[in-house]
Motif scaffolding. Structure first.
Motif, PDB file in Angstrom:
ATOM      1  N   GLY A   8      -0.343  10.170   4.454  1.00 24.71           N
ATOM      2  CA  GLY A   8       0.520   9.247   4.865  1.00 24.71           C
ATOM      3  C   GLY A   8       2.074   9.524   5.317  1.00 24.71           C
ATOM      4  O   GLY A   8       2.465   8.733   5.649  1.00 24.71           O
ATOM      5  N   SER A  17       9.549   2.500   7.857  1.00 21.06           N
ATOM      6  CA  SER A  17       8.571   2.079   6.839  1.00 21.06           C
ATOM      7  C   SER A  17       7.416   3.237   6.800  1.00 21.06           C
ATOM      8  O   SER A  17       7.277   3.918   8.058  1.00 21.06           O
ATOM      9  CB  SER A  17       7.862   0.878   6.774  1.00 21.06           C
ATOM     10  OG  SER A  17       8.826  -0.293   6.839  1.00 21.06           O
ATOM     11  N   ARG A  19       3.552   4.006   4.710  1.00 19.86           N
ATOM     12  CA  ARG A  19       2.690   3.703   3.747  1.00 19.86           C
ATOM     13  C   ARG A  19       1.560   5.001   3.192  1.00 19.86           C
ATOM     14  O   ARG A  19       1.189   5.551   4.081  1.00 19.86           O
ATOM     15  CB  ARG A  19       1.442   2.509   4.448  1.00 19.86           C
ATOM     16  CG  ARG A  19       0.615   1.946   3.225  1.00 19.86           C
ATOM     17  CD  ARG A  19      -0.526   1.281   3.749  1.00 19.86           C
ATOM     18  NE  ARG A  19      -1.085   0.326   2.888  1.00 19.86           N
ATOM     19  CZ  ARG A  19      -2.525   0.023   2.831  1.00 19.86           C
ATOM     20  NH1 ARG A  19      -3.321   0.185   4.043  1.00 19.86           N
ATOM     21  NH2 ARG A  19      -2.956  -0.841   2.019  1.00 19.86           N
ATOM     22  N   SER A  21      -0.866   6.690   0.746  1.00 20.40           N
ATOM     23  CA  SER A  21      -2.247   6.367   0.199  1.00 20.40           C
ATOM     24  C   SER A  21      -2.614   7.346  -0.813  1.00 20.40           C
ATOM     25  O   SER A  21      -2.384   8.813  -0.680  1.00 20.40           O
ATOM     26  CB  SER A  21      -3.615   6.299   1.233  1.00 20.40           C
ATOM     27  OG  SER A  21      -3.219   5.223   2.276  1.00 20.40           O
ATOM     28  N   PHE A  68      10.009  -0.646  -2.275  1.00 17.96           N
ATOM     29  CA  PHE A  68       8.582  -0.306  -2.232  1.00 17.96           C
ATOM     30  C   PHE A  68       7.599  -1.287  -3.320  1.00 17.96           C
ATOM     31  O   PHE A  68       8.175  -1.778  -3.994  1.00 17.96           O
ATOM     32  CB  PHE A  68       8.615   0.930  -3.154  1.00 17.96           C
ATOM     33  CG  PHE A  68       9.445   2.358  -2.419  1.00 17.96           C
ATOM     34  CD1 PHE A  68      10.234   2.147  -1.273  1.00 17.96           C
ATOM     35  CD2 PHE A  68       9.421   3.666  -2.833  1.00 17.96           C
ATOM     36  CE1 PHE A  68      10.787   3.273  -0.713  1.00 17.96           C
ATOM     37  CE2 PHE A  68      10.053   4.634  -2.330  1.00 17.96           C
ATOM     38  CZ  PHE A  68      10.863   4.520  -1.342  1.00 17.96           C
ATOM     39  N   THR A  69       6.465  -1.083  -2.704  1.00 21.79           N
ATOM     40  CA  THR A  69       5.460  -1.762  -3.374  1.00 21.79           C
ATOM     41  C   THR A  69       4.248  -1.009  -3.555  1.00 21.79           C
ATOM     42  O   THR A  69       3.475  -0.410  -2.893  1.00 21.79           O
ATOM     43  CB  THR A  69       5.169  -2.939  -2.565  1.00 21.79           C
ATOM     44  OG1 THR A  69       6.102  -3.811  -2.066  1.00 21.79           O
ATOM     45  CG2 THR A  69       3.906  -3.763  -3.123  1.00 21.79           C
ATOM     46  N   SER A  71       0.233  -0.473  -4.934  1.00 22.88           N
ATOM     47  CA  SER A  71      -1.014  -1.265  -5.226  1.00 22.88           C
ATOM     48  C   SER A  71      -2.140  -0.480  -5.276  1.00 22.88           C
ATOM     49  O   SER A  71      -1.926   0.769  -5.131  1.00 22.88           O
ATOM     50  CB  SER A  71      -1.065  -2.374  -3.956  1.00 22.88           C
ATOM     51  OG  SER A  71      -1.285  -1.566  -2.666  1.00 22.88           O
ATOM     52  N   TYR A  80      -2.000   2.847  -3.207  1.00 18.08           N
ATOM     53  CA  TYR A  80      -1.017   2.731  -2.124  1.00 18.08           C
ATOM     54  C   TYR A  80       0.353   2.677  -2.595  1.00 18.08           C
ATOM     55  O   TYR A  80       0.687   2.155  -3.721  1.00 18.08           O
ATOM     56  CB  TYR A  80      -1.331   1.642  -1.303  1.00 18.08           C
ATOM     57  CG  TYR A  80      -2.665   1.529  -0.703  1.00 18.08           C
ATOM     58  CD1 TYR A  80      -3.810   0.853  -1.317  1.00 18.08           C
ATOM     59  CD2 TYR A  80      -3.080   2.242   0.381  1.00 18.08           C
ATOM     60  CE1 TYR A  80      -5.066   0.787  -1.131  1.00 18.08           C
ATOM     61  CE2 TYR A  80      -4.685   2.301   0.537  1.00 18.08           C
ATOM     62  CZ  TYR A  80      -5.478   1.158   0.385  1.00 18.08           C
ATOM     63  OH  TYR A  80      -6.895   1.413   0.707  1.00 18.08           O
ATOM     64  N   LEU A  81       1.301   3.051  -1.820  1.00 19.21           N
ATOM     65  CA  LEU A  81       2.840   2.940  -1.889  1.00 19.21           C
ATOM     66  C   LEU A  81       3.326   2.666  -0.495  1.00 19.21           C
ATOM     67  O   LEU A  81       3.251   3.395   0.451  1.00 19.21           O
ATOM     68  CB  LEU A  81       3.420   4.179  -2.511  1.00 19.21           C
ATOM     69  CG  LEU A  81       4.928   3.887  -2.899  1.00 19.21           C
ATOM     70  CD1 LEU A  81       5.113   3.169  -4.095  1.00 19.21           C
ATOM     71  CD2 LEU A  81       5.405   5.442  -3.085  1.00 19.21           C
ATOM     72  N   GLN A  82       3.545   1.272  -0.390  1.00 18.37           N
ATOM     73  CA  GLN A  82       4.278   0.845   0.710  1.00 18.37           C
ATOM     74  C   GLN A  82       5.745   1.087   0.571  1.00 18.37           C
ATOM     75  O   GLN A  82       6.339   0.284  -0.445  1.00 18.37           O
ATOM     76  CB  GLN A  82       3.848  -0.921   0.891  1.00 18.37           C
ATOM     77  CG  GLN A  82       4.572  -1.387   2.244  1.00 18.37           C
ATOM     78  CD  GLN A  82       4.110  -0.911   3.566  1.00 18.37           C
ATOM     79  OE1 GLN A  82       2.883  -0.380   3.460  1.00 18.37           O
ATOM     80  NE2 GLN A  82       5.145  -0.458   4.364  1.00 18.37           N
ATOM     81  N   MET A  83       6.312   1.527   1.324  1.00 17.05           N
ATOM     82  CA  MET A  83       7.732   1.939   1.441  1.00 17.05           C
ATOM     83  C   MET A  83       8.504   1.503   2.626  1.00 17.05           C
ATOM     84  O   MET A  83       8.265   1.814   3.690  1.00 17.05           O
ATOM     85  CB  MET A  83       8.086   3.500   1.341  1.00 17.05           C
ATOM     86  CG  MET A  83       7.203   4.296   0.269  1.00 17.05           C
ATOM     87  SD  MET A  83       7.598   6.041   0.230  1.00 17.05           S
ATOM     88  CE  MET A  83       6.864   6.499   1.807  1.00 17.05           C
ATOM     89  N   ASN A  84       9.352   0.390   2.328  1.00 19.10           N
ATOM     90  CA  ASN A  84      10.007  -0.311   3.523  1.00 19.10           C
ATOM     91  C   ASN A  84      11.676   0.193   3.223  1.00 19.10           C
ATOM     92  O   ASN A  84      11.947   0.487   2.070  1.00 19.10           O
ATOM     93  CB  ASN A  84      10.048  -1.587   3.273  1.00 19.10           C
ATOM     94  CG  ASN A  84       8.414  -2.145   3.537  1.00 19.10           C
ATOM     95  OD1 ASN A  84       7.699  -1.580   4.325  1.00 19.10           O
ATOM     96  ND2 ASN A  84       7.939  -3.280   3.235  1.00 19.10           N
TER      97      ASN A  84
END
Length: 124
Positions: A8, A17, A19, A21, A68-69, A71, A80-84
């Motif tokens: 990702g 952003s 994301r 994985s 960042f989030t 989950s 996961y690492l969601q990066m905004n």
């Protein structure tokens, strides 16, 4: 032991952003605390975020808090690492890691299992 593979990463403009994985195989993924770390050229590997086995109460480095989030989906053996709101200073190789410790740690020695890393580059 558990094997980890990140995906990702890529090139994104500042403010964008991505994301990441982390696909796990081998031992049961839900047995491990999952963490994300990053390493920029010339810098030491630093903690980004970590999440408990049951997915609650994640912790974050101050530098990414609110942007960042982290989950996980234990049924899919994936984290996961969601990066905004990405910034140029977020540019680094990002690593997924797994820990067998009882409590969540933010130091690299607590994580014996690592992926190969995925490059994230944020342009200004």
């Amino acid at each position: 032991q558990v094997q980890l593979v990140e995906s990702g990463g890529g090139l994104v403009q500042a403010g964008g952003s991505l994301r990441l994985s982390c696909a796990a195989s081998g031992r049961t993924f839900s047995n491990y605390i999952m963490g994300w770390f990053r390493q920029a050229p010339g810098n030491e590997r630093e903690f980004v975020a970590a999440i408990r086995r049951n997915g609650i109460s994640p912790i974050y480095a101050d530098s990414v808090k609110g942007r960042f989030t982290i989950s996980r989906d234990n049924a899919k053996n994936t984290g996961y690492l969601q990066m905004n709101s990405l910034k140029p200073e977020d540019t680094a190789v990002y690593y997924c890691a797994a820990s067998s410790e009882i409590v969540v740690r933010t130091t690299t020695p607590a994580y014996p299992y690592w992926g190969q890393g995925t490059q994230v580059t944020v342009s200004s």
